[in-house]
Scaffold this motif. Structure first.
Motif, mmCIF file in Angstrom:
data_model
loop_
_atom_site.group_PDB
_atom_site.id
_atom_site.type_symbol
_atom_site.label_atom_id
_atom_site.label_comp_id
_atom_site.label_asym_id
_atom_site.label_seq_id
_atom_site.Cartn_x
_atom_site.Cartn_y
_atom_site.Cartn_z
ATOM 1 N N ILE A 266 1.243 -1.317 -3.635
ATOM 2 C CA ILE A 266 0.585 -1.518 -2.341
ATOM 3 C C ILE A 266 -0.937 -1.374 -2.408
ATOM 4 O O ILE A 266 -1.640 -1.772 -1.475
ATOM 5 C CB ILE A 266 1.121 -0.542 -1.277
ATOM 6 C CG1 ILE A 266 0.707 0.904 -1.602
ATOM 7 C CG2 ILE A 266 2.630 -0.660 -1.145
ATOM 8 C CD1 ILE A 266 0.968 1.870 -0.468
ATOM 9 N N ILE B 126 -4.175 -2.827 0.190
ATOM 10 C CA ILE B 126 -4.981 -1.871 0.962
ATOM 11 C C ILE B 126 -6.442 -1.957 0.552
ATOM 12 O O ILE B 126 -7.347 -1.831 1.393
ATOM 13 C CB ILE B 126 -4.430 -0.447 0.784
ATOM 14 C CG1 ILE B 126 -3.036 -0.362 1.419
ATOM 15 C CG2 ILE B 126 -5.362 0.589 1.404
ATOM 16 C CD1 ILE B 126 -2.336 0.946 1.208
ATOM 17 N N TYR C 37 -4.700 4.339 2.203
ATOM 18 C CA TYR C 37 -3.704 4.441 1.139
ATOM 19 C C TYR C 37 -2.807 5.652 1.341
ATOM 20 O O TYR C 37 -1.574 5.565 1.194
ATOM 21 C CB TYR C 37 -4.385 4.510 -0.231
ATOM 22 C CG TYR C 37 -3.390 4.498 -1.363
ATOM 23 C CD1 TYR C 37 -2.892 3.294 -1.839
ATOM 24 C CD2 TYR C 37 -2.919 5.682 -1.925
ATOM 25 C CE1 TYR C 37 -1.954 3.268 -2.857
ATOM 26 C CE2 TYR C 37 -1.984 5.668 -2.934
ATOM 27 C CZ TYR C 37 -1.501 4.455 -3.402
ATOM 28 O OH TYR C 37 -0.558 4.438 -4.387
ATOM 29 N N ALA D 133 -0.474 5.067 4.274
ATOM 30 C CA ALA D 133 0.590 4.129 3.905
ATOM 31 C C ALA D 133 1.612 4.783 2.989
ATOM 32 O O ALA D 133 2.829 4.670 3.190
ATOM 33 C CB ALA D 133 -0.014 2.901 3.228
ATOM 34 N N THR D 134 1.130 5.496 1.961
ATOM 35 C CA THR D 134 2.015 6.078 0.950
ATOM 36 C C THR D 134 2.936 7.147 1.523
ATOM 37 O O THR D 134 4.134 7.185 1.210
ATOM 38 C CB THR D 134 1.187 6.664 -0.202
ATOM 39 O OG1 THR D 134 0.497 5.596 -0.857
ATOM 40 C CG2 THR D 134 2.069 7.378 -1.211
ATOM 41 N N ILE E 274 3.952 5.493 6.116
ATOM 42 C CA ILE E 274 4.452 4.156 6.467
ATOM 43 C C ILE E 274 5.499 3.654 5.473
ATOM 44 O O ILE E 274 6.607 3.265 5.864
ATOM 45 C CB ILE E 274 3.282 3.158 6.564
ATOM 46 C CG1 ILE E 274 2.320 3.586 7.668
ATOM 47 C CG2 ILE E 274 3.818 1.751 6.841
ATOM 48 C CD1 ILE E 274 1.063 2.742 7.762
ATOM 49 N N VAL E 275 5.155 3.666 4.190
ATOM 50 C CA VAL E 275 6.047 3.111 3.166
ATOM 51 C C VAL E 275 7.440 3.744 3.177
ATOM 52 O O VAL E 275 8.444 3.026 3.100
ATOM 53 C CB VAL E 275 5.404 3.211 1.768
ATOM 54 C CG1 VAL E 275 6.402 2.820 0.681
ATOM 55 C CG2 VAL E 275 4.175 2.316 1.699
#
Length: 268
Positions: free
Chosen positions: A24, A28, A55, A58-59, A62-63
């Motif tokens: 990802i 980003i 990042y 997201a890590t 979200i992910v």
């Protein structure tokens, strides 16, 4: 080369590297570039700050909530199951299918109970999204079904959680003079990459510990009795040394890399 072309090439290289390492990160990074105007003061520093913030969000937020759509979930760490390094969680290389998640949780809990809290430490697993998306440098960690487990070591006859390298890879338990040397055979056939992980240690540590035949054999046997596990890859000389006769224990082939620095396990 024009200045703009140099900048584009640099951005492209960073985008590709971040995508290869984290899946990802490249996307980003692109968002962070587009988020700051070219006329903004200290835009490089601000882009870096935005990248880090996005990042991490997201890590860790979200992910993990999107991955189940792709049939994968974040490895559930416990007191007995941990990543060998924060790199594997920070780089999103810690995703597996739910059935593998449950299996490694059972294995680690039983191993820890039998051995006074000694943990099972994992290395590379899979990325969170998209089957067949390569998790380099591995050939097959691309479907949520695979994970690498660190070998077990000991000091003065007692098992320890310490490992021989920072990454968990690259410090090999070499064959003795009386054991079959698969590495030499593969390299003589032209498979130059077979011992490539020796360059991936990120530093050798804990030189006072040694490979534990007892601990690694016990952990491997706990893995083998899991009905969900279809294969284990380990170097032939370790298979012999650990007296592993189960048909699930296989040779991975010379096209891969040597497996006497970790155990590779995968679902059926």
């Amino acid at each position: 080369m024009p200045k703009n072309s140099m900048k584009f090439l640099l951005h492209l290289i960073i985008f590709v590297l971040l995508t290869i390492i984290t899946q990802i990160g490249g996307m980003i990074y692109l968002i962070s570039i587009l988020a700051i105007r070219k006329t903004t003061e200290k835009r490089g520093l601000k882009r870096f700050g935005i990248f880090v913030l996005l990042y991490l969000i997201a890590t860790y937020l979200i992910v993990p909530n999107i991955a189940p759509i792709f049939g994968r979930e974040k490895i559930k760490e416990t007191e007995s199951l941990k990543a060998h390094s924060i790199f594997y969680t920070l780089a999103n290389r810690n995703y597996v299918r739910p059935e593998l998640n449950k299996s490694i949780e059972r294995i680690s809990a039983e191993f820890s109970n039998r051995n006074n809290g000694i943990k099972m430490l994992y290395l590379d697993a899979n990325f969170p999204f998209i089957d067949k998306f390569p998790l380099l440098p591995h050939l097959s960690h691309n479907d949520g079904k695979k994970i690498d487990i660190a070998l077990i070591y000991e000091t003065n006859g007692n098992l320890t959680n310490k490992k021989r390298s920072i990454s968990g890879y690259g410090v090999f338990e070499n064959p003795t003079q009386n054991e079959f040397d698969q590495t030499t055979v593969c390299k003589e056939k032209g498979f130059w990459q077979y011992d490539f992980p020796k360059y991936l240690t990120l530093g050798k540590i804990n030189k006072d510990i040694e490979f534990s035949k007892r601990g690694t054999r016990e952990l491997t046997n706990l893995i083998l009795i899991q009905s969900e596990i279809g294969k284990i890859f380990i170097e032939p000389h370790l298979k012999t040394r650990l007296d592993l006769s189960n048909e699930k224990v296989r040779f991975h082939g010379c096209q891969a890399v040597r497996h006497d620095d970790h155990i590779h396990i995968q679902l059926k």
